[in-house]
Design an enzyme around this catalytic site. Sequence first.
Site, PDB file in Angstrom:
ATOM      1  N   CYS A  11       0.875  -1.172   0.000  1.00 38.50           N
ATOM      2  CA  CYS A  11       0.000   0.000   0.000  1.00 38.50           C
ATOM      3  C   CYS A  11       0.911   1.221   0.000  1.00 38.50           C
ATOM      4  CB  CYS A  11      -0.876   0.034   1.242  1.00 38.50           C
ATOM      5  SG  CYS A  11      -2.454  -0.772   1.016  1.00 38.50           S
ATOM      6  N   CYS A  87      -4.007  -0.949  -2.739  1.00 39.00           N
ATOM      7  CA  CYS A  87      -4.625   0.363  -2.942  1.00 39.00           C
ATOM      8  C   CYS A  87      -4.358   0.823  -4.369  1.00 39.00           C
ATOM      9  CB  CYS A  87      -4.130   1.378  -1.924  1.00 39.00           C
ATOM     10  SG  CYS A  87      -2.372   1.700  -1.941  1.00 39.00           S
ATOM     11  N   CYS A  95       6.402   0.393  -9.928  1.00 40.98           N
ATOM     12  CA  CYS A  95       6.953  -0.438  -8.861  1.00 40.98           C
ATOM     13  C   CYS A  95       8.408  -0.755  -9.142  1.00 40.98           C
ATOM     14  CB  CYS A  95       6.167  -1.748  -8.746  1.00 40.98           C
ATOM     15  SG  CYS A  95       4.493  -1.519  -8.147  1.00 40.98           S
TER      16      CYS A  95
END
Length: 174
Positions: A11, A87, A95
């Site tokens: 998250c 989320c 990422c």
Amino acid sequence: MKNHYNVLFICTGNSARSIMAEAILNHKGRPTFTAYSAGSHPAGFVRPETLKQLELANLPTEEARSKSWDEFTKPDAPRVDFVFTLCDDAAEEVCPIWPGKPMTAHWGIPDPSMAEGTPEEIERAFRNAFMALERRISLLVSLPLPSLDHLALQAKIDEIGGPRRMAQSAGSLK
């Protein structure tokens, strides 16, 4: 085929949903799974409402801490097999490149820390998030992992996250 899997829940703040998911999977998934959690921009603390949900479920809270996903890109970090974003903000971020190229999926859960209202309404938001995570994690641990090929397993973990997110998980997290 493997008999143990490391899972990273992500998250943005790593103060609520990902902390709950880590605790739930470490309880329900033993000994097949080891769970971790992290945030792209960690809050630096675990929300008290999160700790309360864990305590109500008789899950340990001592090791719960908010941490950066950078911890999991280091050479000595555990090699993760699965990365789940919880989320929408984290799912849309770029990422890191995870060592070992783990399977990824988005399991969007509304952020209970954004809940407003009475203390009861806020507690309900945290309870709802906990229950949704518990259901999804129960589905994950029930999968016959050794008998699924890569594509079938990807489809199953996407399906657990919900049909509206399946197409996005393939593009946003790779």
